[in-house]
Design an enzyme around this catalytic site. Structure first.
Site, PDB file in Angstrom:
ATOM      1  N   GLU A  54       0.822  -1.223   0.000  1.00 28.49           N
ATOM      2  CA  GLU A  54       0.000   0.000   0.000  1.00 28.49           C
ATOM      3  C   GLU A  54       0.846   1.260   0.000  1.00 28.49           C
ATOM      4  O   GLU A  54       0.452   2.290  -0.534  1.00 28.49           O
ATOM      5  CB  GLU A  54      -0.958   0.008   1.196  1.00 28.49           C
ATOM      6  CG  GLU A  54      -2.132  -0.954   1.066  1.00 28.49           C
ATOM      7  CD  GLU A  54      -1.807  -2.345   1.554  1.00 28.49           C
ATOM      8  OE1 GLU A  54      -0.633  -2.596   1.915  1.00 28.49           O
ATOM      9  OE2 GLU A  54      -2.714  -3.197   1.580  1.00 28.49           O
ATOM     10  N   PHE A 116     -11.729  -7.590  13.253  1.00 29.71           N
ATOM     11  CA  PHE A 116     -10.592  -7.981  12.419  1.00 29.71           C
ATOM     12  C   PHE A 116     -10.253  -6.880  11.404  1.00 29.71           C
ATOM     13  O   PHE A 116     -11.123  -6.367  10.722  1.00 29.71           O
ATOM     14  CB  PHE A 116     -10.923  -9.294  11.697  1.00 29.71           C
ATOM     15  CG  PHE A 116      -9.830  -9.739  10.767  1.00 29.71           C
ATOM     16  CD1 PHE A 116      -8.578 -10.094  11.262  1.00 29.71           C
ATOM     17  CD2 PHE A 116     -10.043  -9.780   9.394  1.00 29.71           C
ATOM     18  CE1 PHE A 116      -7.567 -10.496  10.397  1.00 29.71           C
ATOM     19  CE2 PHE A 116      -9.033 -10.183   8.532  1.00 29.71           C
ATOM     20  CZ  PHE A 116      -7.794 -10.542   9.034  1.00 29.71           C
ATOM     21  N   GLN A 117      -8.998  -6.543  11.328  1.00 25.46           N
ATOM     22  CA  GLN A 117      -8.492  -5.501  10.430  1.00 25.46           C
ATOM     23  C   GLN A 117      -9.202  -4.160  10.627  1.00 25.46           C
ATOM     24  O   GLN A 117      -9.486  -3.459   9.667  1.00 25.46           O
ATOM     25  CB  GLN A 117      -8.562  -5.955   8.964  1.00 25.46           C
ATOM     26  CG  GLN A 117      -7.594  -7.104   8.682  1.00 25.46           C
ATOM     27  CD  GLN A 117      -7.365  -7.379   7.211  1.00 25.46           C
ATOM     28  OE1 GLN A 117      -8.259  -7.191   6.390  1.00 25.46           O
ATOM     29  NE2 GLN A 117      -6.175  -7.825   6.868  1.00 25.46           N
ATOM     30  N   LYS A 166     -17.530  -1.342   4.918  1.00 26.80           N
ATOM     31  CA  LYS A 166     -17.911  -2.380   3.956  1.00 26.80           C
ATOM     32  C   LYS A 166     -19.403  -2.331   3.635  1.00 26.80           C
ATOM     33  O   LYS A 166     -19.799  -2.446   2.482  1.00 26.80           O
ATOM     34  CB  LYS A 166     -17.538  -3.755   4.528  1.00 26.80           C
ATOM     35  CG  LYS A 166     -17.844  -4.865   3.548  1.00 26.80           C
ATOM     36  CD  LYS A 166     -17.414  -6.227   4.040  1.00 26.80           C
ATOM     37  CE  LYS A 166     -17.603  -7.246   2.917  1.00 26.80           C
ATOM     38  NZ  LYS A 166     -17.222  -8.598   3.319  1.00 26.80           N
ATOM     39  N   MET A 476      24.036   9.232   2.966  1.00 23.59           N
ATOM     40  CA  MET A 476      23.823  10.519   3.625  1.00 23.59           C
ATOM     41  C   MET A 476      24.107  10.404   5.125  1.00 23.59           C
ATOM     42  O   MET A 476      24.676  11.319   5.732  1.00 23.59           O
ATOM     43  CB  MET A 476      22.388  11.002   3.370  1.00 23.59           C
ATOM     44  CG  MET A 476      22.136  12.424   3.802  1.00 23.59           C
ATOM     45  SD  MET A 476      23.232  13.601   2.981  1.00 23.59           S
ATOM     46  CE  MET A 476      22.174  14.252   1.701  1.00 23.59           C
TER      47      MET A 476
END
Lengths: 562, 159
Positions: A54, A116-117, A166, A476
């Site tokens: 993602e 969940f999630q 959802k 760096m």
């Protein structure tokens, strides 16, 4: 009978609303709560580009936005999908990039139950979004989507998040409400203040050592042509920030290059010594001011032009403040100029040329050095190629030496400085502008933070050219440990590095290895001749440093130059 | 210096956290904050008392204005305003102190709203210095509990 009357599915209402906003591509990654949306997507003309993480999809949407000026759209599922977007949202927020970030959410009835999630992504992203919505009723979707795009792209742009439960996506037979926006509290500042325009013209005319300091706001406003006219007409020297790169090309006679921590000596001296600083679309970031606003441009009257009133006088005390769109304000100043004499900048330019002559950093053209690679790349690819970079030494070498001529052809993570940005940003850029050349300039540290996106490149056959400056260390960090921590090197070795050419080849991507200076040109030419994606793995020495460098806490004139 | 900001916001869930979060994030200090629905049910009015110099207050105002849920911000400081705070104060009383306490309440035009065997609860309305003065005056008798609403303010109508 029209669709509206019979009612349609929530997910379809969303996709239709996106289409109305002109969305042609979504960068996304599916998941459980998004099943209704991914199902509806099969029947939508909107293209979906599947990333590999993602964080990659949000960076891709960001790259898409930077090279087009349009709003980028990305999509992640609830929970981990949403939290993986967070870094990309912060990146867009700090660089004022317009994004609409769509996240899945558990069903409205389950919100708050640690299902969940489930995460509270609105809560998590509140400090790094311009605004956010939790959609509770699918009938609101047309309005919310319209508002989200409007907020994202107007004023000072930024990311707007829409959290999509959802059940909202899955609900059938929905008759949507109107898409009329209800944004009484949202203000866009665009009107310049006329009295102040005259004042600017007058102050400029009286100035003997003016400098114009241009940043991301110039790019957002599409003001680069007006800026060029202004520079041509007034002979005012121009310095840019990292975000402002390309707003006045390096080869323009008025350009002094980048200002700040890794800016040019001339640009930093000029800002320090000027008697008038016209700051346009900048926020006096600490990478420019060394974190010391009170010691920045102390001899100058400061004029600050910015669309965000919050930025005015946030860091540096300013004499004239104009809240407005950079393009509009610069155009109005240009119109007012004929009423006043041009500033006499002859002595100033003599001084600037003298500084430039004495301080241009010379590098050995026969050795394989990063500046040599950048200049060679610039010659072969040309100033109109889209460049994306990662973060680190290579990013600064690209900023210093790549001859970008168009600010919309340059995508780099400036405010957040997020490693792993470059490859997905190149994907977004190539998808947005399939006919243009896209080159990623990266390092071996950054590249491995998004290396999985080579899969996205392969799947979509994107002809991105990857120039990998490979020094086997986190350069760096190494440079700063060398300069400021007595060469006590800590955790900078990347000994487990893979053979990047083989990694590319494993994805079906052409790989070229470069180990000597005479191979550089040929390899880059070959990369651009090849119709598909190519990775050029260029071995450079870990001893190469980015110069000049202003040490932390020092004035911008106190640069390390060798 | 203390500034009183009148902030008109959308009357929606999540608005308070956006405003409060802004203060935390930017390091501004809220002295007091009151919020309630206005005459328009779609809007709430926040009265925020915040400490800071002019530059900080300017930043706070601009940052607040930037929030999409904020309709307007005005600084009432230095304006001609009516401001009030409500306090509920529980004070210890004994047979010896009872009349003195009640007298003090009277002087401040407070009202006794609850009475127990050993304590009374006083309701007091006024500007902040008045409430501070009452708290100071009542302390020697035994201040048991104090609840203050924080300031609410409104501009005076033009003469």
């Amino acid at each position: 009978m029209s669709e509206e009357r019979t009612g349609i599915k929530g997910a379809t209402i969303l996709l239709n609303a996106l289409q109305q906003e002109g969305v042609d591509v979504i960068f996304g990654y599916p998941g459980g709560v998004l099943l209704p949306l991914y199902d509806a997507l099969l029947d939508s003309p909107i293209r979906h580009v599947l990333g590999r993480h993602e964080q990659g999809v949000v960076f891709a949407a960001d790259g898409y936005s930077r090279v087009t000026g349009k709003v980028g759209v990305c999509l992640g599922t609830s929970g981990p999908g949403a939290t993986n977007l967070v870094t990309g949202i912060a990146n867009a927020f700090l660089d004022s990039i317009p994004l609409v970030v769509l996240t899945g959410q558990v069903s409205t009835g389950s919100i708050g139950s640690d299902s969940f999630q489930e995460v509270d992504i609105i809560g998590i992203t509140m400090p790094i979004t311009k605004h956010s919505y939790l959609v509770k009723d699918p009938r609101d979707l047309p309005r919310i989507v319209k508002e989200a795009f409007y907020i994202a792209r107007t004023g000072r742009p930024g990311p707007v998040l829409i959290d999509l439960p959802k059940d909202v996506l899955a609900q059938e037979n929905v008759v949507p409400f109107s898409n009329e926006m209800k944004l009484k509290g949202y203000k866009v500042f665009g009107q310049a203040n006329n009295g102040k325009i005259e004042e600017v013209a007058k102050v400029l005319s009286e100035s003997r050592k003016p400098v114009l300091y241009a940043g991301g706001g110039v790019v957002t406003a599409g003001a680069e042509d007006v800026l060029r006219l202004f520079a041509d007409k007034t002979a005012v020297p121009v310095v840019t920030t990292l975000m402002g790169i390309g707003s006045l090309p390096l080869e323009h006679p008025n350009s002094l290059g980048m200002v700040g921590m890794h800016g040019t000596v001339t640009a930093n001296y000029a800002v320090d010594d000027c008697d008038l600083l016209i700051a346009v679309g900048v926020r006096f970031d600490d990478r420019v001011t060394s974190g010391m606003g009170h010691r920045f441009a102390t001899k100058a009257k400061v004029i600050h032009i910015d669309i965000d009133p919050v930025e005015i006088s946030k860091v540096v005390k300013t004499e004239i403040q104009i809240v407005g769109d950079a393009r509009q304000v610069l155009a109005e100043i240009l119109e007012a100029l004929p009423g006043f004499a041009n500033p006499d900048v002859t002595d100033w330019w003599n001084q600037l040329r003298d500084w430039r002559k004495k301080n241009t950093i010379q590098y050995d053209k026969d050795r394989l050095t990063p500046p040599m690679v950048m200049e060679c790349l610039g010659e072969i690819a040309g100033g109109d190629t889209i460049v994306t970079t990662d973060v680190g030494q290579h990013q600064m070498w690209a900023a210093q030496y790549y001859p970008t001529v168009n600010p919309r052809n340059y995508a780099t993570s400036s405010g957040l400085g997020v490693m792993g940005y470059g490859l997905p940003a190149a994907i977004g850029a190539q998808i947005a502008r399939p006919k243009d050349k896209v080159v990623l300039i990266t390092g071996d540290g950054s590249f491995q933070m998004s290396i999985q996106e080579l899969g996205t490149i392969a799947q979509n056959k994107l002809p991105v050219k990857i120039i990998l400056l490979n020094n086997g260390v986190l350069g760096m960090v190494r440079q700063m440990q060398k300069m400021f921590y007595n060469e006590r090197y800590s955790q900078i070795e990347l000994q487990g590095n893979p053979d990047f050419v083989k990694v590319a080849e494993a994805y079906g991507i052409r790989g070229i290895s470069v180990n000597s200076p005479e191979q550089v040109r040929g390899a880059i030419e070959e990369a651009f001749k090849h119709p598909g994606p190519v990775l050029v793995d260029i071995t450079i020495s870990e001893h190469e440093n980015v110069l000049p460098m202003v040490p932390p806490g020092k004035d911008i004139t106190e640069m390390i130059v060798r | 210096m203390l500034h009183t900001l009148a902030v008109l916001v959308e009357n929606n869930p999540g608005v308070l956290i956006r405003v409060a979060g802004l203060f935390t994030r930017r390091g501004y200090n809220i002295d007091s904050l009151t919020v309630c629905q206005t005459e328009d049910p779609e809007l709430s009015r926040m009265t925020i008392v915040v400490n800071g110099d002019d530059q900080i207050i300017e930043q706070v105002r601009n940052q607040l204005s930037k929030l999409v849920v904020v309709h307007s911000v005005s600084d009432l400081t230095g304006e001609s305003v009516v401001d009030r705070e409500l306090a509920l104060i529980r004070v210890q009383v004994s047979t010896e102190t009872r009349s003195a306490v009640l007298q003090t309440v009277d002087i401040f035009r407070g009202r006794v709203v609850d009475m127990g065997r050993t304590n009374i609860t006083v309701e007091l309305t006024g500007d902040i210095p008045k409430i501070d003065a009452f708290v100071h005056a009542i302390q020697p008798y035994g201040l048991l509990e104090l609840v203050r609403t924080g300031k609410v303010a409104i501009l005076r109508s033009e003469a």
